[in-house]
Design an enzyme around this catalytic site. Structure first.
Site, PDB file in Angstrom:
ATOM      1  N   HIS A 112       0.842  -1.206   0.000  1.00 21.42           N
ATOM      2  CA  HIS A 112       0.000   0.000   0.000  1.00 21.42           C
ATOM      3  C   HIS A 112       0.874   1.253   0.000  1.00 21.42           C
ATOM      4  O   HIS A 112       0.648   2.181  -0.783  1.00 21.42           O
ATOM      5  CB  HIS A 112      -0.920  -0.015   1.224  1.00 21.42           C
ATOM      6  CG  HIS A 112      -1.686   1.260   1.435  1.00 21.42           C
ATOM      7  ND1 HIS A 112      -2.743   1.633   0.634  1.00 21.42           N
ATOM      8  CD2 HIS A 112      -1.541   2.254   2.347  1.00 21.42           C
ATOM      9  CE1 HIS A 112      -3.219   2.803   1.050  1.00 21.42           C
ATOM     10  NE2 HIS A 112      -2.506   3.196   2.084  1.00 21.42           N
ATOM     11  N   ARG A 121       4.232  10.319  -5.840  1.00 22.21           N
ATOM     12  CA  ARG A 121       5.619  10.760  -6.044  1.00 22.21           C
ATOM     13  C   ARG A 121       6.220   9.924  -7.170  1.00 22.21           C
ATOM     14  O   ARG A 121       7.174   9.156  -6.958  1.00 22.21           O
ATOM     15  CB  ARG A 121       6.443  10.580  -4.757  1.00 22.21           C
ATOM     16  CG  ARG A 121       5.985  11.450  -3.580  1.00 22.21           C
ATOM     17  CD  ARG A 121       6.844  11.222  -2.345  1.00 22.21           C
ATOM     18  NE  ARG A 121       6.808   9.835  -1.903  1.00 22.21           N
ATOM     19  CZ  ARG A 121       5.870   9.299  -1.112  1.00 22.21           C
ATOM     20  NH1 ARG A 121       4.896  10.056  -0.663  1.00 22.21           N
ATOM     21  NH2 ARG A 121       5.917   8.024  -0.771  1.00 22.21           N
ATOM     22  N   THR A 326      -3.290  -0.128   5.795  1.00 24.95           N
ATOM     23  CA  THR A 326      -3.925  -0.856   4.682  1.00 24.95           C
ATOM     24  C   THR A 326      -3.042  -1.998   4.206  1.00 24.95           C
ATOM     25  O   THR A 326      -1.847  -1.814   3.961  1.00 24.95           O
ATOM     26  CB  THR A 326      -4.175   0.115   3.519  1.00 24.95           C
ATOM     27  OG1 THR A 326      -4.874   1.238   4.019  1.00 24.95           O
ATOM     28  CG2 THR A 326      -4.983  -0.553   2.422  1.00 24.95           C
TER      29      THR A 326
END
Lengths: 397, 397
Positions: A112, A121, A326
């Site tokens: 994740h 990014r 997550t």
């Protein structure tokens, strides 16, 4: 699994899930079945598990063992009082299992973290420099954690449209597939918990949906992290699986390079092979499997999370919740036809660029009003699947 | 001011500070002085103010008015029982005033935010784009908030040295001068609190020191905000000043440009002219005034903080703490010779580049073991200064 239930005129109390029934532990206790364990039935006549948890590890195991003995005893010691102690699950209301002190959300799912980095990014290393050195985490909101089944209202908030802040209902409501640990021990302020002792601080494990409003998050989160994007609601299983029952699923985690600092090193394997699934049910449709993942894709294990959390002297309390972050699986792995492996729609739709198409032909970048998300999980044991409590919530507009 | 105190064999209970004494409100209540107010003395026989706060705004004011009447009555109705109800402050132990649910830390001190931006982003706008559009905030740790007077252990942690992560006691331990609001009303999940009603949710105000380890913070905080840099300890006043007593200090805040979105607009002046001071006492030295500031330098007011916090449906509970963020004054303002106007050593020493010289000749970039930081504050009223409770803590190695 343990949880808090009520039914009829009975006030919220501690129950034990067995098949399609809830065993009323106060009544079992009052009948004397826990007397030799020195467990006062009063701890079960409570609207939260905290008092039971406070009895300590030995009591948790003893009570669960006794329950299993009673259920498996061929003489069926509970048969004559079946209707007083076995309550049909379909007729009970479930409540939040613990009175939560503090809630911490880690970011230990490396897939994740990498996916988010790739999206936001694209030109740098997707993982920030600190990621492999420490379990990144932040504090979340305890007051708005709700029990599985509670509807979740789409939050209003402030976000950017054409670079201007506007106000309205979030247009990017997402789920996050996480595990939650229920802390079972009070630790003193100023005293770190070493990795070797960290798992002893865990009472149990739940599934945890850290609902997120991505548009609100993107605008608010600099420089101090997510706030209103997360704190409108988080959904926790009603049923808590005692932590020691995960033992059958214990596995080694990923190689950690660079080697963590000594306070984060663990001697035994500290990961768990927990199968995880996300289901989506549209307002007027059938539930579909949206994603499959596994807790073995966490980079940092639970012992490391606790050791890190307390290394500065931060104290833990019974009922605190530590969520994993997550848990996504690698894209190629574990994916039957049409099913994703990522633990959020942000990833499944790759930032909204690749809408997910459901069997009914509708698409999702983010959640629609009326959608129900259900998280499920299980481990394989010698005697078959052992399920975790599910975490379910429907979005209401 | 209200607080929780114990003495002799008396267990922690609610007291009211008057001069050098604590009025024992349970005893006053048992003697019948609150009977016509329908205030059960049992709410004062509690180890936290929460039950008293739950009685609601009307009761808070009625109790305080009654106390003032009793103290000012020329017939001195409490004189004959002086020793039972007036406990000498020097002999009492103070406790955390409330059982804290959640703790939120805002970033509403614009001078602080600007100073941090100037240091860490010297080439851009020191304020991030969201700063003037919403009150930036993050969730902090409730479990480690301690009452004024509690020693604060220098935390261990992970930070960078020559770009390598190392482990050890923080080398950049700092204070932060903040105000804290004690929430006095439970709000329903899913229901925002409008700015017009927001102040009704505040029970009282405390001074709040958000101790910070700057080296740990710098390494850990991307992308989810501060965690271990802050959650080892925060120090709160023992005495809570009822919020309505700030009325005499109400002032208009700074012009807010751009105009905030409607949900953040306020109709009445919502700032307060609260004088704030930071004192440092070295291990074997005299206390010196380190800095002076004022709450009027907050950009966002309290009503705006609460309206923002709840706009997404996040619920508040009695005993929640909302801190303001570091309150610095502009550099030129309010500064007697040798005294700073910034609310942290990070700013006073400008990131460690300009060590602060104390009268004893020693210097500080960050705090030394043995240093005691005390935050004090007051407002001017028609009858003189009204002081807030002080927040004091000594660093121990």
């Amino acid at each position: 699994m343990f949880g808090i239930f009520s039914y009829g005129i009975a006030s919220p109390r501690v129950g034990y899930k067995t098949g399609d029934y809830v065993l009323d532990l106060e009544v079992v206790g009052l009948l004397g079945f826990f007397r030799d364990l020195s467990v006062d039935p009063a701890v079960f006549a409570q609207p939260a598990l905290n008092n039971f948890i406070a009895l300590g590890n030995t009591a948790w195991v003893a009570v669960q063992d006794r329950i299993q003995s009673l259920l498996n005893d061929p003489e069926q010691p509970l048969a004559s009082i079946h209707d007083q102690v076995f309550i049909d699950l379909s007729g009970v209301t479930m409540h939040l299992p613990v009175q939560i002190g503090d809630y911490t959300d880690f970011y230990a799912g490396i897939e994740h973290a990498r996916n988010v980095g790739l999206m936001f990014r694209p030109n740098g290393d997707p993982l920030l420099p600190n990621y492999r050195h420490l379990p990144v985490a932040y504090h979340g909101r305890a007051s708005s954690i709700v029990v599985s089944g509670t509807p979740v209202k789409r939050p209003d908030g402030q976000f950017l449209r054409h670079d201007q802040p506007v106000f309205g209902p979030t247009e990017a409501l997402d789920f996050e597939l996480e595990l939650g640990l229920i802390i079972g021990r009070k630790t003193p302020q100023g005293t770190p918990v070493p990795t070797d002792e960290a798992e002893d601080c865990i009472f149990g494990v739940v599934l945890f949906n850290d609902w997120s409003a991505r548009d609100i998050q993107r605008w608010e989160y600099q420089p101090l992290g997510p706030f209103l994007a997360k704190n409108f609601a988080s959904t926790m299983s009603a049923w808590v699986l005692p932590f020691y029952q995960l033992e059958a699923a214990r596995i080694a985690g990923p190689a950690q390079e660079p080697t963590p600092l000594p306070y984060l090193q663990t001697r035994q394997p500290g990961h768990f092979d927990i199968h995880l699934e996300v289901f989506l049910q549209p307002a007027n449709g059938d539930e579909v499997l949206l994603s499959q993942s596994n807790a073995r894709h966490l980079y940092w294990n639970f012992a490391q999370m606790i050791a890190h959390h307390t290394i500065n002297g931060c104290n833990l309390n019974i009922g605190d919740v530590l969520a994993s972050g997550t848990i996504s699986a690698p894209a190629a792995e574990n994916s039957p036809a049409g099913t994703g492996t990522f633990g959020s729609l942000l990833e499944l739709s790759w930032g909204g660029q690749k809408p997910v198409t459901l069997p009914d032909g509708s698409t999702r970048t983010y959640l629609h009003d009326g959608d129900t998300i259900t998280l499920r999980g299980w481990i394989e044991t010698a005697t078959g699947r052992l399920e975790l409590g599910e975490a379910r919530g429907q979005i209401v507009g």
